[in-house]
Motif scaffolding. Structure first.
Motif, PDB file in Angstrom:
ATOM      1  N   MET A   1       0.858  -1.180   0.000  1.00 53.49           N
ATOM      2  CA  MET A   1       0.000   0.000   0.000  1.00 53.49           C
ATOM      3  C   MET A   1       0.898   1.235   0.000  1.00 53.49           C
ATOM      4  SD  MET A   1      -2.774   1.232   2.897  1.00 53.49           S
ATOM      5  CE  MET A   1      -3.875  -0.117   2.599  1.00 53.49           C
ATOM      6  N   ASN A   2       0.532   2.211  -0.812  1.00 52.76           N
ATOM      7  CA  ASN A   2       1.258   3.478  -0.912  1.00 52.76           C
ATOM      8  C   ASN A   2       0.485   4.591  -0.216  1.00 52.76           C
ATOM      9  OD1 ASN A   2       3.249   2.289  -2.546  1.00 52.76           O
ATOM     10  ND2 ASN A   2       2.028   2.642  -4.376  1.00 52.76           N
ATOM     11  N   ILE A   3       1.218   5.433   0.493  1.00 51.00           N
ATOM     12  CA  ILE A   3       0.630   6.571   1.216  1.00 51.00           C
ATOM     13  C   ILE A   3       1.388   7.838   0.839  1.00 51.00           C
ATOM     14  CG2 ILE A   3       0.189   7.558   3.513  1.00 51.00           C
ATOM     15  CD1 ILE A   3      -1.328   4.957   3.094  1.00 51.00           C
ATOM     16  N   LEU A   4       0.667   8.880   0.458  1.00 52.37           N
ATOM     17  CA  LEU A   4       1.298  10.192   0.258  1.00 52.37           C
ATOM     18  C   LEU A   4       1.721  10.753   1.608  1.00 52.37           C
ATOM     19  CD1 LEU A   4      -1.085  12.158  -2.153  1.00 52.37           C
ATOM     20  CD2 LEU A   4       1.223  11.358  -2.660  1.00 52.37           C
ATOM     21  N   ILE A  86       0.170  12.367  -8.815  1.00 50.85           N
ATOM     22  CA  ILE A  86       1.049  11.407  -8.147  1.00 50.85           C
ATOM     23  C   ILE A  86       0.227  10.426  -7.311  1.00 50.85           C
ATOM     24  CG2 ILE A  86       2.809  11.202  -6.328  1.00 50.85           C
ATOM     25  CD1 ILE A  86       4.011  13.793  -7.549  1.00 50.85           C
ATOM     26  N   ALA A  87      -0.767  10.938  -6.602  1.00 48.20           N
ATOM     27  CA  ALA A  87      -1.628  10.066  -5.797  1.00 48.20           C
ATOM     28  C   ALA A  87      -2.300   9.012  -6.677  1.00 48.20           C
ATOM     29  CB  ALA A  87      -2.667  10.895  -5.048  1.00 48.20           C
ATOM     30  N   ASN A  91      -1.629   5.027  -6.752  1.00 53.75           N
ATOM     31  CA  ASN A  91      -2.820   4.428  -6.144  1.00 53.75           C
ATOM     32  C   ASN A  91      -2.881   4.668  -4.629  1.00 53.75           C
ATOM     33  OD1 ASN A  91      -5.265   3.051  -6.351  1.00 53.75           O
ATOM     34  ND2 ASN A  91      -4.310   1.091  -5.847  1.00 53.75           N
ATOM     35  N   CYS A  92      -2.695   5.913  -4.241  1.00 55.39           N
ATOM     36  CA  CYS A  92      -2.721   6.287  -2.826  1.00 55.39           C
ATOM     37  C   CYS A  92      -4.154   6.593  -2.400  1.00 55.39           C
ATOM     38  CB  CYS A  92      -1.856   7.522  -2.574  1.00 55.39           C
ATOM     39  SG  CYS A  92      -0.111   7.288  -2.947  1.00 55.39           S
ATOM     40  N   ASN A  93      -4.609   5.910  -1.373  1.00 56.68           N
ATOM     41  CA  ASN A  93      -5.938   6.166  -0.824  1.00 56.68           C
ATOM     42  C   ASN A  93      -5.885   7.006   0.442  1.00 56.68           C
ATOM     43  OD1 ASN A  93      -7.417   4.666  -2.761  1.00 56.68           O
ATOM     44  ND2 ASN A  93      -6.670   2.799  -1.796  1.00 56.68           N
TER      45      ASN A  93
END
Length: 162
Positions: A1-4, A86-87, A91-93
């Protein structure tokens, strides 16, 4: 999972006065966050074309104005749009943003008088992310973010009644 995450919270000297906000992040919580997700650092002011250092900005009557009275709204909007790209790309939720910032403030921002007085409101980037269904947290809400990540990562359990 990716997070900004606001780059200044990670120690990147992109803040208006060429420093960071690294000390605003509890180290143990940041370590936990890093162990759970991939952090995607960003700085909407830089993405909008503003230099570091730069004069501080605050939101006044819906416009972003610096301490010299110059309107920097276009740069803040550009930076917000680049951040949203970028989000989506990663795929940043979720996003962890610097509180009180005219870009990233997610609950309060400074009131536009350059007196360090806070008021309820959203920064330009925070508002755009929220409007695009990205859940935004300030650094003081890292526990809530960690809980949301745990929930999002847990397998869905189907319940059946017979």
């Amino acid at each position: 999972m990716n997070i900004l995450i606001s780059a200044c919270l990670l120690g990147i000297n992109c803040k208006y006065n060429e420093t960071s906000n690294e000390n605003d992040m509890p180290k143990d919580k940041l370590t936990t966050l890093k162990s759970m997700v991939t952090l995607i650092p960003f700085c909407p002011e830089i993405y909008g074309g503003l230099e570091t250092p730069r004069n501080p900005c605050e939101i006044q009557n819906g416009r972003v104005i610096n301490s010299l009275g110059e309107d920097k709204t276009a740069q803040y909007i550009k930076g917000a749009n680049e951040t949203l790209k970028i989000a989506r790309m990663f795929n940043c939720n979720f996003a962890l943003l610097k509180e009180r910032s005219p870009s990233c403030g997610s609950k309060t921002i400074y009131d536009g008088t350059f007196s360090h007085t806070e008021r309820h409101g959203l920064g330009i980037t925070a508002e755009l992310l929220i409007d695009n269904n990205i859940k935004v947290f300030g650094e003081s809400e890292i526990d809530d973010l960690l809980e949301n990540i745990k929930i999002a990562k847990s397998p869905t359990q189907l319940r059946f009644s017979f």
